[in-house]
Structures are given as C-alpha cells and as structure tokens.
Design an enzyme around this catalytic site. Sequence first.
Site, PDB file in Angstrom:
ATOM      1  N   ASP A   5       0.807  -1.223   0.000  1.00 39.00           N
ATOM      2  CA  ASP A   5       0.000   0.000   0.000  1.00 39.00           C
ATOM      3  C   ASP A   5       0.841   1.274   0.000  1.00 39.00           C
ATOM      4  O   ASP A   5       0.393   2.321   0.478  1.00 39.00           O
ATOM      5  CB  ASP A   5      -0.952   0.016   1.201  1.00 39.00           C
ATOM      6  CG  ASP A   5      -2.006  -1.075   1.120  1.00 39.00           C
ATOM      7  OD1 ASP A   5      -2.279  -1.542   0.003  1.00 39.00           O
ATOM      8  OD2 ASP A   5      -2.545  -1.460   2.176  1.00 39.00           O
ATOM      9  N   GLU A   6       2.052   1.197  -0.529  1.00 44.58           N
ATOM     10  CA  GLU A   6       2.906   2.378  -0.557  1.00 44.58           C
ATOM     11  C   GLU A   6       3.403   2.688  -1.964  1.00 44.58           C
ATOM     12  O   GLU A   6       4.384   3.414  -2.136  1.00 44.58           O
ATOM     13  CB  GLU A   6       4.090   2.204   0.407  1.00 44.58           C
ATOM     14  CG  GLU A   6       3.678   2.135   1.868  1.00 44.58           C
ATOM     15  CD  GLU A   6       4.869   2.159   2.818  1.00 44.58           C
ATOM     16  OE1 GLU A   6       5.972   2.473   2.353  1.00 44.58           O
ATOM     17  OE2 GLU A   6       4.675   1.878   4.013  1.00 44.58           O
TER      18      GLU A   6
END
EC number: 3.5.1.10
Length: 292
Positions: A235-236
């Site tokens: 999620d980055e």
Amino acid sequence: MTTLSPDGKGYILTLSCPDQPGIVAALSQTLFEAGANITEAQQFDDTGSGSFFMRIMFDVRKSGHSEAEVREAIETVTNRFGMKYRLNCQSYRPKVMILVSKFDHCLVDLLYRWRIGELQIDPVGIIANHPEEIYRDVDFYGIPFHYLPITKDTKTEQEARILSLVQDSQTELVVLARYMQILSNDMAAAFSGRCINIHHSFLPGFKGARPYHQAWNRGVKLIGATAHYVTSDLDEGPIIEQDVERISHADSPEDLIRKGRDIERRVLSRAVRYHIEMRTILNGNKAIVFTS
C-alpha cells in the site's frame, strides 16, 4: 515503447527525460515537420529530481504521413534528449485483467463503465478467490471467469496460475478491484507499472478486519480511498488518485461502509482511466498525473 494500430492517425505521446532547454521547441518542430497537428499538450518540470515530463495528443489525418514516418521523426528527438517515451493510437484499447474478492462493487462499476463506453478497455478475464456463485447477480458479459482459491499453503501455486493467465491473455493492465490478498514480492515485481490497487484511506491508518468499524469507533471525520500502483511495499506504491468524504457523529458504521463503497468506485475508475489514457508517468515513488 510503441504500440500502434494500423489504421490509427490520432496519437498520444508521453515522455520523460532529464530537464534541459529546447525540449518543447525540438519536439514541436519535429511534429510540425511530420505533418502533425497538436490538439493537447501538458508538461511538468520536476525541480526536485531535475526531470521533465510531457503528454501530447496529436493527429496526422490530413498530412498523409505514415506511422513509420511519425515514429522515425519522434525518435530523432527522443534519442537526442535521452527520453523514455510511449506512443499509442488514441483509439487503442488495452487488455485488462480484473482481480476481485468477495466485495464486488468496484468490479461491477468497472464493467458498467466499460459497457457504456466510458472506459476504453478490453477486459480479458476476471480472477476471483471466491467461487462464481458469490457473484450470481453480476453479469460478466461473456468475460472469462477464473476461480482461483488461495490458502497459505497454495499461495505460490495460485499466483503462478494468475501470472500464466495474464501472460496467455497478453494482459497489459491488472486491476485489483478490492482483491483482498497481498501479492508476493515476485508477483508485484512482475506487474510493476501495470497493476492498480484500491484501498480505504484513513487517519489513523486502520489495518486488519472491519476498518470502517474501527474508524467509527475512533470518531473519524473524513473517510476516503486511494488508488495506487502496486509495489512490493504494501500500500505504498505511487499514488494515482484519491478522494474523501466528510462524515459526522450521526453516521453509523453501515453509513461509513456505504459511503466508502462510493468513494472506492469513483477513485478506482478515475485511476484506471488516467492509466489507459496515458495520463500517468512514473517518477520514482511518485506518479505524475496529467488529469483531464
């Protein structure tokens, strides 16, 4: 990279290179000499990285120049300035594979926007880790459905099957439409730059099960969603699109879930559209997005 269709005369060109004087002038002059008419142009100078980014739409319908001539002319400039570039016909439709888990609202929304012509894509398959009966109310419009269950012990085998389906179908974009499985580092690397994920965005960042209930328990005032490119950092990855909606103490957890679904749908559809219209260019851990 070049992907052209034999009958297309309208093009989209995106490029990136070290910033220096003369780039726009050289490119504009070259396109003019190739008989091109520029219909839209956007550019960005990233002073932090010293990089230049540009997206151009143009056509050669009236000039009679062939695609080979257009490509050759553009490459004289890209070679001169050390550019990375992509050139597609405006009518080009990328092949898309959609991955989904139990929640199907993003899947249904993407299929609807594709059906009415809002998203110019060719869906080549739907992969789910739940059986087809879960989606009995969803019309797949003849798109192949692949049920690939996954457990801790079968993750490697399941991902190998996904990769095989993507390769065999010549998929160009993978969309995780609320696919609630973490991709392995190898899978994320295989899909680098061509895999989009959607997830909720909260402050604090509530992780694990029932995030909307966690948010309600903490009395959050904003909920939102983020669409980003998938990388090995969970999620980055580079962010493509985000949106939020204000809520209040009167909203129940069910209200948050309902509003969250709406945000997730619209954020994911915009991110997919930006990608297929070549409005995104990767810039390290960020994405340059030339919105319409």
